[in-house]
Design an enzyme around this catalytic site. Structure first.
Site, PDB file in Angstrom:
ATOM      1  N   LYS A  72     -10.031   7.387   3.460  1.00  0.00           N
ATOM      2  CA  LYS A  72     -10.424   6.081   2.914  1.00  0.00           C
ATOM      3  C   LYS A  72     -11.921   5.822   3.081  1.00  0.00           C
ATOM      4  O   LYS A  72     -12.466   4.936   2.419  1.00  0.00           O
ATOM      5  CB  LYS A  72      -9.576   4.986   3.531  1.00  0.00           C
ATOM      6  CG  LYS A  72      -8.136   5.020   3.008  1.00  0.00           C
ATOM      7  CD  LYS A  72      -7.311   3.861   3.496  1.00  0.00           C
ATOM      8  CE  LYS A  72      -5.972   3.817   2.769  1.00  0.00           C
ATOM      9  NZ  LYS A  72      -5.099   4.970   3.042  1.00  0.00           N
ATOM     10  N   GLU A 113      -1.292   4.722  14.273  1.00  0.00           N
ATOM     11  CA  GLU A 113      -1.164   6.036  13.640  1.00  0.00           C
ATOM     12  C   GLU A 113      -1.703   7.146  14.526  1.00  0.00           C
ATOM     13  O   GLU A 113      -1.148   8.250  14.559  1.00  0.00           O
ATOM     14  CB  GLU A 113      -1.871   6.027  12.291  1.00  0.00           C
ATOM     15  CG  GLU A 113      -1.360   7.086  11.337  1.00  0.00           C
ATOM     16  CD  GLU A 113      -1.866   6.924   9.925  1.00  0.00           C
ATOM     17  OE1 GLU A 113      -1.388   7.656   9.063  1.00  0.00           O
ATOM     18  OE2 GLU A 113      -2.746   6.077   9.676  1.00  0.00           O
ATOM     19  N   CYS A 158       0.797  -1.231   0.000  1.00  0.00           N
ATOM     20  CA  CYS A 158       0.000   0.000   0.000  1.00  0.00           C
ATOM     21  C   CYS A 158       0.828   1.280   0.000  1.00  0.00           C
ATOM     22  O   CYS A 158       0.273   2.372  -0.045  1.00  0.00           O
ATOM     23  CB  CYS A 158      -0.964  -0.021   1.182  1.00  0.00           C
ATOM     24  SG  CYS A 158      -1.908  -1.555   1.251  1.00  0.00           S
TER      25      CYS A 158
END
Length: 398
Positions: free
Chosen positions: A322, A304, A165
């Protein structure tokens, strides 16, 4: 020790995803909080989660000269190249520098594997691919770059990056090195990944697909939504496009913590962040907006969110997008790079769509709804399987 780099101009870019064709469609959807996700209607077993499917790929026809490259992934690439006048800008660069001085670097995780799946489903009595799919170049991992080089008429360095990714984020780093070494005068970078059974079944086997639309950074998040996209950008030296936004820094790291999970403390992600900031020549406080990788998986988002809280002031805006596009895998880096560039161009921070009950671990940096604010410097995070991490820093032209 990493030292500041010479910035490069992003003189053109384009993106096509479930949000629509071109930059204007993407900006409109981000501004108005309109997701491109829908219940899955793709593949041999539809209804597996939700997907970000690009409309019109099936009806896209490659030019007759490129018919041998026909497959869903290359159709999506061709569709993407038609938007925002990008083809004309590449042709102009080719005329300006010569075909051998324009590099091509594209990221993908599956390339044209959808065509290979079809070929294996249709083996003849002798166990051979059907005649119309006996095209070895189509089934190679570099089929996307080979097709694009042919379609664009480019003869410079050509590279396929496949690091899960982070693929189409890492192409910016590779292109910057080629330009710095004077191995090219311009570089077309980008990425394309299309929906296929391999991806849907693979992520489902890992128990990573949400049954509903993904919810990045929601307390009850339960997995990702797969998307597809094509995006491209043109990098040149600043003198060629002095008013264009700039690539100010890049950072790459591989922590190899686990095949499919990030280091829980974000060690590799932080190494990539530190390298990107060092090349940009400033600290995290200068970042106005962070486009988070934010897949809506429990482990990625926890890591994150902790990294964001640890390294960035409360005044920094941050969100995952996303929930708009789905996770476009090898194309995620370029899609989110264009979002970072649009945040700078239009002065806005897109909202973190999908999270109705934000995870308490998320700090004040999170923008849960779209907000207008000046963005001079934006960071885009892309973290892939195997600990393949990449961070890109973009900035407004002075």
């Amino acid at each position: 020790m990493t030292t500041p780099m010479t910035p490069f101009a992003v003189s053109a870019c384009t993106v096509t995803s479930a949000l629509g064709r071109g930059l204007a469609a993407q900006h409109d959807a981000l501004r108005h909080g309109r997701s491109g996700l829908r219940p899955n209607d793709f593949g041999s077993v539809p209804r597996l989660g939700w997907v970000g499917r690009v409309a019109g790929v099936e009806n896209t026809v490659l030019p007759p000269a490129h018919a041998a490259w026909d497959c869903r992934n290359n159709r999506l690439a061709w569709l993407g190249l038609q938007q925002d006048g990008f083809l004309d800008k590449v042709h102009a660069a080719r005329e300006r520098y010569g075909a051998r001085r324009v590099a091509l670097l594209l990221g993908t995780s599956t390339a044209s594997i959808g065509a290979t799946e079809e070929a294996y489903r249709r083996l003849d009595a002798d166990g051979r691919f059907p005649a119309e799919l006996r095209r070895p170049a189509l089934h190679a991992p570099d089929s996307l770059s080979a097709f694009a080089a042919t379609a664009l008429g480019l003869e410079g360095p050509c590279l396929t990056v496949s690091t899960a990714c982070s693929s189409s984020a890492k192409v910016f780093a590779s292109a910057a090195r080629l330009l710095a070494l004077d191995l090219a005068d311009a570089a077309v970078v980008g990425g394309v990944d299309s929906l296929c059974d391999n991806v849907l079944f693979g992520f489902n086997a890992l128990e990573l697909i949400s049954p509903a639309a993904c919810r990045p950074f929601d307390a009850a998040r339960d997995g990702i939504s797969i998307g597809e996209a094509a995006g491209f950008a043109l990098l040149e030296r600043v003198e060629a496009a002095p008013q264009a936004p700039r690539l100010l820094g890049y950072g790459e790291a591989s922590d190899a913590w686990h095949m499919s999970s990030p280091h829980p403390d974000g060690h590799g992600a932080e190494l990539a962040l530190d390298a990107a900031l060092a090349r940009a020549g400033f600290g995290a406080a200068r970042i106005d907006y962070v486009n988070l990788h934010g897949t809506a998986s429990k482990q990625n988002d926890a890591m994150e969110a902790a990294l964001l809280a640890r390294r960035f002031p409360a005044t920094t805006g941050a969100s995952s997008t996303k929930g708009f596009t789905g996770h476009t895998l090898g194309a995620a880096g370029i899609v989110e790079a264009t979002i970072a560039l649009q945040a700078i161009e239009h002065g806005f921070v897109p909202g973190n769509l999908g999270a109705t009950a934000p995870d308490p671990a998320c700090g004040p940096q999170f923008a849960w709804h779209s907000e207008s604010r000046r963005v001079d410097v934006a960071l885009s995070n892309s973290f892939g399987f195997g600990g393949n991490n990449a961070c890109l820093v973009f900035g407004r032209a002075p």
